[in-house]
Each structure stands twice: as structure tokens, then as C-alpha cells.
Scaffold this motif. Structure first.
Motif, short mmCIF file in Angstrom:
data_model
loop_
_atom_site.label_atom_id
_atom_site.label_comp_id
_atom_site.label_asym_id
_atom_site.label_seq_id
_atom_site.Cartn_x
_atom_site.Cartn_y
_atom_site.Cartn_z
N ILE A 39 4.79 23.24 -6.77
CA ILE A 39 4.15 23.97 -7.86
C ILE A 39 2.96 24.75 -7.29
O ILE A 39 2.01 24.14 -6.77
CB ILE A 39 3.65 23.01 -8.96
CG1 ILE A 39 4.82 22.16 -9.50
CG2 ILE A 39 2.99 23.78 -10.10
CD1 ILE A 39 4.39 21.11 -10.49
N PRO A 40 2.98 26.06 -7.36
CA PRO A 40 1.85 26.86 -6.83
C PRO A 40 0.56 26.52 -7.58
O PRO A 40 0.58 26.09 -8.74
CB PRO A 40 2.28 28.31 -7.09
CG PRO A 40 3.77 28.24 -7.22
CD PRO A 40 4.07 26.92 -7.84
N TYR A 97 0.86 -1.18 0.00
CA TYR A 97 0.00 0.00 0.00
C TYR A 97 0.90 1.23 0.00
O TYR A 97 1.84 1.33 0.80
CB TYR A 97 -0.90 0.00 1.24
CG TYR A 97 -1.49 1.35 1.59
CD1 TYR A 97 -2.34 2.01 0.71
CD2 TYR A 97 -1.18 1.97 2.81
CE1 TYR A 97 -2.87 3.25 1.03
CE2 TYR A 97 -1.71 3.19 3.14
CZ TYR A 97 -2.55 3.84 2.24
OH TYR A 97 -3.06 5.06 2.56
N LEU A 98 0.62 2.17 -0.92
CA LEU A 98 1.43 3.37 -1.05
C LEU A 98 0.74 4.53 -0.36
O LEU A 98 -0.35 4.94 -0.76
CB LEU A 98 1.66 3.71 -2.53
CG LEU A 98 2.18 2.57 -3.42
CD1 LEU A 98 2.50 3.09 -4.82
CD2 LEU A 98 3.40 1.90 -2.81
N GLU A 99 1.37 5.05 0.67
CA GLU A 99 0.83 6.22 1.38
C GLU A 99 1.28 7.48 0.64
O GLU A 99 2.47 7.74 0.50
CB GLU A 99 1.34 6.22 2.82
CG GLU A 99 0.77 7.34 3.66
CD GLU A 99 1.26 7.30 5.09
OE1 GLU A 99 1.05 8.29 5.82
OE2 GLU A 99 1.89 6.29 5.48
N LEU A 100 0.31 8.24 0.17
CA LEU A 100 0.60 9.42 -0.65
C LEU A 100 0.52 10.71 0.18
O LEU A 100 -0.17 10.77 1.20
CB LEU A 100 -0.39 9.51 -1.82
CG LEU A 100 -0.51 8.27 -2.71
CD1 LEU A 100 -1.53 8.52 -3.81
CD2 LEU A 100 0.85 7.89 -3.29
N SER A 101 1.21 11.71 -0.29
CA SER A 101 1.17 13.01 0.37
C SER A 101 1.43 14.10 -0.67
O SER A 101 1.74 13.80 -1.84
CB SER A 101 2.20 13.08 1.49
OG SER A 101 2.07 14.29 2.23
N LEU A 102 1.30 15.36 -0.24
CA LEU A 102 1.51 16.51 -1.12
C LEU A 102 2.65 17.38 -0.60
O LEU A 102 2.81 17.56 0.62
CB LEU A 102 0.24 17.35 -1.21
CG LEU A 102 -0.97 16.71 -1.91
CD1 LEU A 102 -2.19 17.62 -1.79
CD2 LEU A 102 -0.66 16.42 -3.37
N LYS A 103 3.42 17.90 -1.51
CA LYS A 103 4.49 18.81 -1.13
C LYS A 103 3.89 20.14 -0.64
O LYS A 103 2.82 20.55 -1.10
CB LYS A 103 5.41 19.09 -2.33
CG LYS A 103 6.05 17.84 -2.92
CD LYS A 103 6.75 18.17 -4.22
CE LYS A 103 7.26 16.90 -4.89
NZ LYS A 103 7.87 17.18 -6.22
N ASN A 104 4.57 20.78 0.30
CA ASN A 104 4.13 22.10 0.74
C ASN A 104 4.98 23.18 0.08
O ASN A 104 5.94 22.90 -0.64
CB ASN A 104 4.16 22.21 2.27
CG ASN A 104 5.54 21.91 2.83
OD1 ASN A 104 6.56 22.25 2.23
ND2 ASN A 104 5.56 21.25 4.00
N ASN A 105 4.66 24.42 0.35
CA ASN A 105 5.32 25.53 -0.33
C ASN A 105 6.77 25.73 0.11
O ASN A 105 7.48 26.58 -0.42
CB ASN A 105 4.54 26.83 -0.14
CG ASN A 105 4.29 27.12 1.34
OD1 ASN A 105 4.89 26.52 2.22
ND2 ASN A 105 3.37 28.04 1.60
N LYS A 106 7.23 24.94 1.07
CA LYS A 106 8.63 25.03 1.48
C LYS A 106 9.52 24.12 0.63
O LYS A 106 10.74 24.20 0.72
CB LYS A 106 8.76 24.66 2.95
CG LYS A 106 8.05 25.62 3.89
CD LYS A 106 8.23 25.22 5.35
CE LYS A 106 7.49 26.19 6.28
NZ LYS A 106 7.64 25.79 7.71
N SER A 107 8.91 23.26 -0.15
CA SER A 107 9.68 22.36 -1.01
C SER A 107 10.17 23.10 -2.25
O SER A 107 9.46 23.94 -2.82
CB SER A 107 8.82 21.16 -1.42
OG SER A 107 9.49 20.36 -2.36
#
Length: 417
Positions: free
Chosen positions: A69-70, A55-65
Motif C-alpha cells: 500500500i503506497p 517472539y514475533l519478528e515483524l517486517s514491512l512489505k516493499n513496493n515490489k509486493s
């Protein structure tokens, strides 16, 4: 018949022993029934296979990365990013199948329900949106014995898949499911055709095979493309099956590819979970509970064993002079041995008759702890095991003192008396 008369003639001394055997038999049966139900449920087929699955746990990058991409510069939705990610995963040489689902994967603990009407029967199965490859990933089996392929094809055709236990157990009509139509009770315009029927699927290893009725609904790419909320990565389940023989370090290999090849937009793989670990973590509470109860049951069984053995040991030892006298008047040692064993088993049988009535009514009134349905087969199996264990305890309590008693010389035993 003569042995029964002898037991009756000695009813004053045998009465307390009979009462003890009756009480102990009921307690022992309770222990045996719980153990049998727990073991039988645990080892029944679960209806799916998690070997070589992740099972692949997904996440999103935040604006500090640095690679963030805005929103105003991003031209794809989160759903489109998930679709692209799954396509890239399918191209990996180690991967056999990839699925996307919501509240559907095994050992998740999060569910959504749906009220369905099939003919005049209303059922409330679990609602499981998924892509067709889900059945290949987890090896669900078609009820007709043709593997997972008919289930995959049913979703591809726009139909739904249900478990074969969708009907109530006591339904006496036509139990055919394939080809029937089911209606969403909350929205009568939503009508589904059953294109596939799977075998029963269990919720976990400790619940029975009739506990998890479900309806699988296709999760089309068009619908997924519309998903764009930031909370969706945690609600969307991306699972995959690798080909047999793939190295055990596949999860580490996948994480190494995550940043360079498997990062889409702001979406990335946070963690890869081996499904064996998911299973163990999900059921850890049940494992602990069963372990504690097995220790308690073992302690209780040990006390029952010592009590029964001790009682018959004392009883046999106390009758040394009687046994010696029987030897003196011509009884063989084998006859004495058989007589002592027969008396013990006779008392057990006399206690087992009322115990059977008590035990059956305890089960019939649903006073037992466990998920397995009560029935005559379950009762007969647990009763027979209880009787066998009690018989062994009684024979063990008779064996050693009887062995010593029947070897003593009659004159010596009578002199001691």
C-alpha cells in the motif's frame, strides 16, 4: 596429640608434603569456587517463565509486493497496524496473552536506561516500556506472592512497576517501595508512582539475581498509535504465550495464517521465534565459554588427583618395612590402617589452616572470576567441598598400597628391606 607429635618428629620428610598439600589445596579451592558460583548462579530462579512463549519478528512489505500500500493511500499509522495485529492474535483460540514492548523482553541484549531519584537515592535501572499483558506473557511474579495480576493492574492504573532490588543493598532506611514516588532525574516534572513491585529478574542465566534492576512503564495504545517510522517493526517486540498443551507446530501454524489473516497494511510477521531457541542462541557464547572452562577444570582436577594419589601411594609403599615392624611388635592391621589414614588427614588439616587464610583473602580482595557476591557462607561451602575432595584423594592414595603393605608377613618385609 601423640599423632601430632609423630608428624612433627618426622617434619623433615613431612615438610615437603605439607607444602605440596597447601599449594594444591589453594588451587583446588579456586576450581571448586568457580564451579560452585557458576552452577549456583545458573540454577537460581530467573524471575520469569518462557514456557510456551514466542517472539514475533515483524517486517514491512516493499513496493515490489503485490499487496503493498503506497504511503499516499495508506490511512493508518504503523502503530495502529501493530495494535490491530495484536488484537487479531488475541482472538486466536490457542493464544493466552499478547504483549507489546520495547527493549524489555528476556534475552534481548538491547537496553535503555533511566536515572531515577527515590527519596535522596539516585538509581539507574533499565527502562522497560510495555503493555500490561507483558507480565502475564512472561509470568513475572509480584513480590507479595500474588502472582502477576497485581503487576498487570498497576500498569493499567497508569502507575509503574519496579523490581524489589531497586534499593541499594547497603541501604539501611525504610526499604518499602510500593506506593512511593520516583522522579526522573533528567526531567523533574516526570514523577511516577510505584503501583507494583516484582521479584528480582535476572538478565540471563549466567548473571546473578541482583544484576537487573528495572522500571516498567506503561506503553499506552495512544502512544503506540503515533509510531509511524519504518524502523519501528524491528524496535517493537510482540510476544505471546499460548495455552498449555498447544501443539509444538504452533509457530508453523502462525506463519500459515500470516499472509491471509495476520497481515495488516504493510505490516506482516516475518518469523516466529520459539523462546527456548532465543534463550539458547542468546547464551551460546556463555555456554561455549563455560564448557571450555569445565574441560580445563576437569583436566586440572585429574592432574591434582593423580598427583595426590601418587604422592601418598609412594609414601605408603616406601614405609612397608616400618609397617611390618609394627605388626611384629603387636600392632593390629586395623590399627595400622587407621594410623595411615589419620596421618594423611592430619597433614591435610595442618595444610588447610593456612590455606583457609589464603583462600579467604583471595575472595575478599575480589580476585575471583564470577558475578556472585563474596561472603562467609560462600567461603565455608567451597572450603568444605575442597577439604572433602582432598580427603578423598588422600584416602584413595593410601588405600591400595596400605592394603598390600599391612597384609605382608613381617619377616618378608624386613628381608626385602
Amino acid at each position: 596429640m601423640q599423632l601430632l607429635k609423630q608428624v612433627w618428629n618426622e617434619r623433615r620428610s613431612n615438610g615437603w608434603l605439607w607444602a605440596e598439600l597447601l599449594i594444591v589445596f589453594v588451587v583446588l579451592w579456586f576450581v571448586v569456587d568457580w564451579t560452585y558460583v557458576t552452577a549456583r548462579t545458573y540454577y537460581e530462579p530467573v524471575g520469569f517463565d518462557i514456557t510456551d512463549t514466542y517472539y514475533l519478528e515483524l517486517s514491512l512489505k516493499n513496493n515490489k509486493s503485490d499487496s503493498y500500500i503506497p504511503k499516499d493511500k495508506k490511512n493508518t499509522t504503523l502503530g495502529q497496524d501493530i495494535t490491530e495485529l495484536t488484537n487479531r492474535l488475541r482472538r486466536l483460540p490457542e493464544v493466552e496473552a499478547v504483549s507489546v514492548s520495547s527493549n524489555a523482553r528476556p534475552y534481548i541484549g538491547s537496553n535503555s536506561g533511566m536515572m531515577l531519584r527515590i527519596d535522596t537515592i539516585v538509581r539507574n535501572p533499565l527502562r522497560r516500556p510495555m503493555t500490561p499483558d507483558f507480565f502475564q506473557v512472561f509470568r513475572y511474579q509480584s513480590a507479595d506472592g500474588r502472582g502477576y495480576q497485581p503487576l498487570v493492574q498497576a500498569l493499567k492504573n497508569g502507575n509503574v512497576v519496579v523490581s524489589e532490588n531497586l534499593w541499594p543493598d547497603d541501604f539501611k532506611g525504610d526499604r518499602t517501595l510500593l506506593g512511593r514516588e520516583v522522579v526522573n532525574v533528567d526531567d523533574s516534572t516526570e514523577v511516577f508512582k510505584i503501583g507494583g513491585v516484582s521479584t528480582k529478574v535476572r538478565y540471563n542465566d549466567f548473571w546473578p539475581n541482583y544484576s537487573d534492576r528495572y522500571i516498567a512503564i506503561a506503553f499506552p495504545e495512544k502512544e503506540m498509535s503515533g509510531l509511524n517510522g519504518e524502523f519501528y517493526p524491528s524496535n517493537i517486540e510482540v510476544c505471546l504465550r499460548v495455552k498449555p498443551g498447544t501443539a509444538k507446530d504452533f509457530s508453523e501454524h502462525l506463519m500459515n495464517l500470516s499472509a491471509s489473516q495476520l497481515s495488516v497494511g504493510n505490516l506482516f510477521i516475518l518469523k516466529v521465534h520459539d523462546y527456548e531457541n532465543i534463550r539458547n542462541d542468546f547464551q551460546q557464547g556463555s555456554y561455549n565459554q563455560v564448557q571450555v572452562r569445565f574441560w580445563m577444570m576437569g583436566f586440572l582436577l585429574m592432574n591434582i588427583l593423580l598427583g595426590i594419589v601418587g604422592t601418598f601411594w609412594f609414601r605408603t609403599q616406601h614405609r612397608r618395612s616400618e609397617l611390618a615392624l609394627r605388626v611384629a611388635v603387636g600392632s593390629s592391621r586395623m590399627q595400622l590402617w587407621n594410623r595411615l589414614n589419620s596421618e594423611g588427614l592430619m597433614l591435610l588439616s595442618l595444610a588447610a589452616l593456612p590455606a583457609a587464610i589464603i583462600c579467604y583473602n583471595i575472595g575478599y580482595l575480589d580476585l575471583m572470576d564470577g558475578y556472585m557476591e563474596w561472603g562467609i557462607v560462600r567461603f565455608l561451602i567451597t572450603f568444605a567441598i575442597s577439604y572433602f575432595l582432598m580427603a578423598l584423594m588422600i584416602l584413595a592414595g593410601i588405600w591400595f598400597p596400605a592394603r598390600q603393605a599391612i597384609r605382608i608377613q613381617p619377616a618378608e618385609a624386613l628381608r626385602e628391606e
